[in-house]
Design an enzyme around this catalytic site. Structure first.
Site, short mmCIF file in Angstrom:
data_model
loop_
_atom_site.label_atom_id
_atom_site.label_comp_id
_atom_site.label_asym_id
_atom_site.label_seq_id
_atom_site.Cartn_x
_atom_site.Cartn_y
_atom_site.Cartn_z
N LYS A 9 36.46 54.30 37.94
CA LYS A 9 37.69 53.94 37.23
C LYS A 9 37.57 52.56 36.58
O LYS A 9 37.95 52.37 35.43
CB LYS A 9 38.91 53.93 38.19
CG LYS A 9 39.12 55.22 38.94
CD LYS A 9 40.38 55.17 39.80
CE LYS A 9 40.39 54.11 40.88
NZ LYS A 9 39.43 54.34 41.98
N ARG A 120 25.10 49.95 47.30
CA ARG A 120 25.07 48.60 46.70
C ARG A 120 24.66 47.53 47.72
O ARG A 120 25.22 47.45 48.81
CB ARG A 120 26.44 48.26 46.14
CG ARG A 120 26.46 46.89 45.50
CD ARG A 120 27.67 46.63 44.70
NE ARG A 120 28.87 47.10 45.38
CZ ARG A 120 30.08 46.95 44.88
NH1 ARG A 120 30.25 46.39 43.71
NH2 ARG A 120 31.13 47.39 45.54
#
Ligand code: AMP
Length: 213
Positions: A9, A120
């Protein structure tokens, strides 16, 4: 923009912001800014964020009302996330006399998002960031440049990610039904590549509001 954490998003909101010169308002970014600056809101929000829980509606709604002051064209990223927030947004838009053009629904399986979010790794000394799937360091857990250890953000750690996805399922997916009856939902494949996702979003918005974009 409605979708689970890791669905892209934020990436799409930033692309659209530049392309159409509209404001993107990300409640996650606003909260991180408050936390960084040590404001009372930031301090209150911090413990919820680290656990992957939602910050209480009253705090979020007040923050969004402030952020929307005087803005007419905007993309909301990460808000609303509960039915109470959606109702507050409806009331706010009514008061401002602004229409809701479209609700972009990012669709992806929780399994795919889990791998994306836990991939990550960052170097806390330089901010340099890696992705263990798409951009791994030469040696797992070690920075290529300074040879020091890499870390995972607290909210990217597997248990917290699991919790964030469960919170989405429990508290945010009811919004799909909430908005379905408005006919404003544009569903897109959140596992597609970034460029085709942007095109699907633009086409979808156009189909809802005509030639605005
Ligand atoms: P995000 O970067 O959008 O994933 O948001 C990071 C964290 O901020 C979330 O895990 C929540 O703790 C908090 N947060 C962001 N937006 C909202 C919201 N609309 N309602 C409640 N909490 C939020």
């Amino acid at each position: 923009m409605l979708g689970a954490p890791g669905a892209g998003k934020g990436t799409q909101a930033q692309i659209l912001e530049k392309r159409f010169d509209v404001w993107q308002i990300s409640t996650g970014d606003l909260l991180r800014m408050h936390r960084h600056e040590g404001t009372p809101l930031g301090l209150q929000a911090s413990e919820y964020m680290d656990r992957g829980e939602l910050v209480p509606d009253s705090l979020i709604i007040a923050m969004v009302e402030t952020a929307l002051g005087g803005v007419e064209d905007f993309i909301l990223d990460g808000f609303p996330r509960t039915v109470a927030q959606a109702q507050a947004l409806d009331a706010l838009l009514d008061r401002l006399g602004l229409p809701l053009d479209a609700v972009i629904l990012f669709e992806a399986t929780p399994e795919a998002l889990f791998s994306r979010l836990t991939a990550r790794w960052v170097n806390p000394r330089s901010g340099r960031s890696y992705n263990s799937i798409t951009r791994p360091p030469l040696v797992a857990g070690v920075d290529d440049e300074d040879g020091g250890p890499l870390e995972q953000r607290i909210d990217d750690q597997p248990d917290t990610v699991r919790n964030r996805l469960a919170v989405y399922e429990r508290q945010t997916t009811p919004l799909i039904e909430y908005y379905r009856e408005t006919g404003k939902i544009v569903a897109i494949d959140a596992l597609a590549d970034v460029v085709s996702m942007t095109e699907s979003i633009v086409d979808g918005i156009r189909s809802k509001v005509g030639s605005v974009l």
